[in-house]
Design an enzyme around this catalytic site. Structure first.
Site, mmCIF file in Angstrom:
data_model
loop_
_atom_site.group_PDB
_atom_site.id
_atom_site.type_symbol
_atom_site.label_atom_id
_atom_site.label_comp_id
_atom_site.label_asym_id
_atom_site.label_seq_id
_atom_site.Cartn_x
_atom_site.Cartn_y
_atom_site.Cartn_z
ATOM 1 N N ASN A 103 0.608 -0.689 0.324
ATOM 2 C CA ASN A 103 -0.262 0.331 0.443
ATOM 3 C C ASN A 103 0.549 1.243 0.043
ATOM 4 O O ASN A 103 2.393 1.351 0.479
ATOM 5 C CB ASN A 103 -0.811 -0.136 1.577
ATOM 6 C CG ASN A 103 -2.127 -0.366 1.206
ATOM 7 O OD1 ASN A 103 -2.536 -0.555 -0.153
ATOM 8 N ND2 ASN A 103 -2.851 -0.851 1.805
ATOM 9 N N LYS A 185 -4.799 4.183 -5.893
ATOM 10 C CA LYS A 185 -4.616 3.498 -4.806
ATOM 11 C C LYS A 185 -4.794 4.533 -3.889
ATOM 12 O O LYS A 185 -5.128 4.102 -2.607
ATOM 13 C CB LYS A 185 -4.324 2.260 -4.860
ATOM 14 C CG LYS A 185 -4.358 1.350 -3.885
ATOM 15 C CD LYS A 185 -4.797 0.054 -3.992
ATOM 16 C CE LYS A 185 -5.188 -0.554 -2.577
ATOM 17 N NZ LYS A 185 -4.140 -1.756 -2.867
HETATM 18 O O1 PAF Z 1 -5.634 -1.104 2.834
HETATM 19 C C1 PAF Z 1 -6.504 -1.201 2.851
HETATM 20 O O2 PAF Z 1 -7.985 -1.772 3.463
HETATM 21 C C2 PAF Z 1 -7.816 -1.227 1.767
HETATM 22 O O3 PAF Z 1 -7.268 -1.269 0.603
HETATM 23 C C3 PAF Z 1 -9.154 -0.646 0.837
HETATM 24 C C4 PAF Z 1 -9.435 -0.710 -0.493
HETATM 25 C C5 PAF Z 1 -9.429 0.701 1.298
HETATM 26 C C6 PAF Z 1 -9.855 -2.254 1.701
HETATM 27 O O4 PAF Z 1 -9.921 -1.748 2.539
#
Ligand code: PAF
Length: 322
Positions: A103, A185
């Site tokens: 992430n 994202k």
């Molecule tokens: O980090 C997360 O939890 C996910 O990327 C998302 C898309 C926000 C869904 O919970």
């Protein structure tokens, strides 16, 4: 394609189980010896489509025992990226590619300190997984994984890696430029994650409740403005806001990854999410007051649960990060 996955958390276990089930030579690597012992004894316990199955996988604590791989996928939390660098050299042969599907924004730059940039791949995944226990995950939302070279351009290895993931039941596509999906994202994460983490709600109310939706939308609009200043066009910001709302609806029952971190009183990825938007915004002269506020609030929350001793009355909030 011999594959090593660093980080046997929810996503590492999800990908490891799928690849192993498809017959790929895959090894999960994690510093947690108990996690590795569980994986070796029982495999990944995967909850999927109402069924539970144990999928045998190779698992190690020491990357040196795995030897060079064709592909190394990094799945540790973004803030743990630096800690994996010393373990990378034994996994790297002359042609090895390293792929980050973490992430946020910034983990790839940390990896680029140890991996030649032309051997680094960057991606995002819309697969969702929740860790239920050691080596035990529930496959949540499904979605595509996109990957491409750190330095944009056509990349045949990325196409082969995408084909391998797709063949293992994790639909994936190679893209010449991974940065627009990474920013998209990031916009989703800086909108949904801190709002859910701070309020204790699941993702669904971020779409359903006006104040949460408006706060998330403002955070996403700021991320889009910073992306544009960096030369990454995410299209009409209101379409992006609609996308954030759609993701919150599609993952309505999930607690975001940052929400899960806060629930466990574990460090969050805030520095690589809102923190990255704030720092990149500062560098480009783009104001990011909403992300800055969310960033400060999550850091305050983390300091609160990382500070074991009661705060002295004269401290005036001067609690220092360690
Ligand atoms: O980090 C997360 O939890 C996910 O990327 C998302 C898309 C926000 C869904 O919970």
């Amino acid at each position: 394609m011999k594959t090593a996955i660093i980080g046997a958390g929810a996503m590492g276990c999800l990908f490891g189980a799928h690849l192993a089930r498809a017959g790929v030579d895959v090894t999960l690597i994690d510093i947690d010896a108990d996690e590795v012992a569980t994986l070796r004894a029982r495999g990944v316990r995967l909850h999927q489509d109402g069924r539970v199955s144990d999928v045998a996988v190779a698992a190690l604590t020491d990357p040196a025992e795995a030897g060079p791989a064709d592909l190394v996928i990094v799945f540790v939390k973004a803030h743990q990226t630096r800690s994996v660098l010393p373990g990378l050299p034994p996994l790297l042969g002359p042609e090895t590619r390293v792929l980050t599907l973490q992430n946020g924004l910034g983990a790839a730059d940390v990896l680029a300190e140890a991996v030649p940039p032309d051997r680094l791949l960057v991606g995002v995944t819309a697969q969702g997984a929740t860790q239920l226990g050691r080596g035990e995950v529930r496959h949540g939302g499904r979605g595509e994984t996109l990957l491409g070279p750190y330095r944009p351009g056509p990349d045949r290895f990325a196409q082969r890696a995408a084909a391998m993931l797709t063949g293992a039941g994790l639909p994936a596509r190679a893209v010449a430029d991974p940065w627009p999906p990474v920013w998209k994202k990031l916009a989703v994460n800086c909108a949904i994650n801190p709002v859910t983490a701070l309020t204790g709600i699941r993702n669904g109310p971020v779409a359903a409740w006006d104040p949460a939706r408006e706060l998330a939308a403002d955070a996403a609009r700021e991320a889009a403005a910073v992306a544009r200043a960096e030369g990454v066009d995410l299209g009409d910001p209101e379409d992006l806001v609609g996308f954030v709302t759609a993701v919150a609806r599609a993952t309505a029952e999930n607690r975001s990854s940052m929400g899960q971190d806060v629930d466990r009183r574990a460090p969050t990825e805030i520095e690589f999410i809102c923190g990255a938007v704030v720092r990149r915004g500062e560098a480009r002269g783009v104001p990011t007051p909403v992300n800055r506020t969310l960033w400060r609030l999550i850091r305050t929350l983390e300091l609160g649960y990382r500070t074991a001793a009661p705060i002295p009355e004269d401290a005036h909030g001067q609690v220092h990060d360690s």
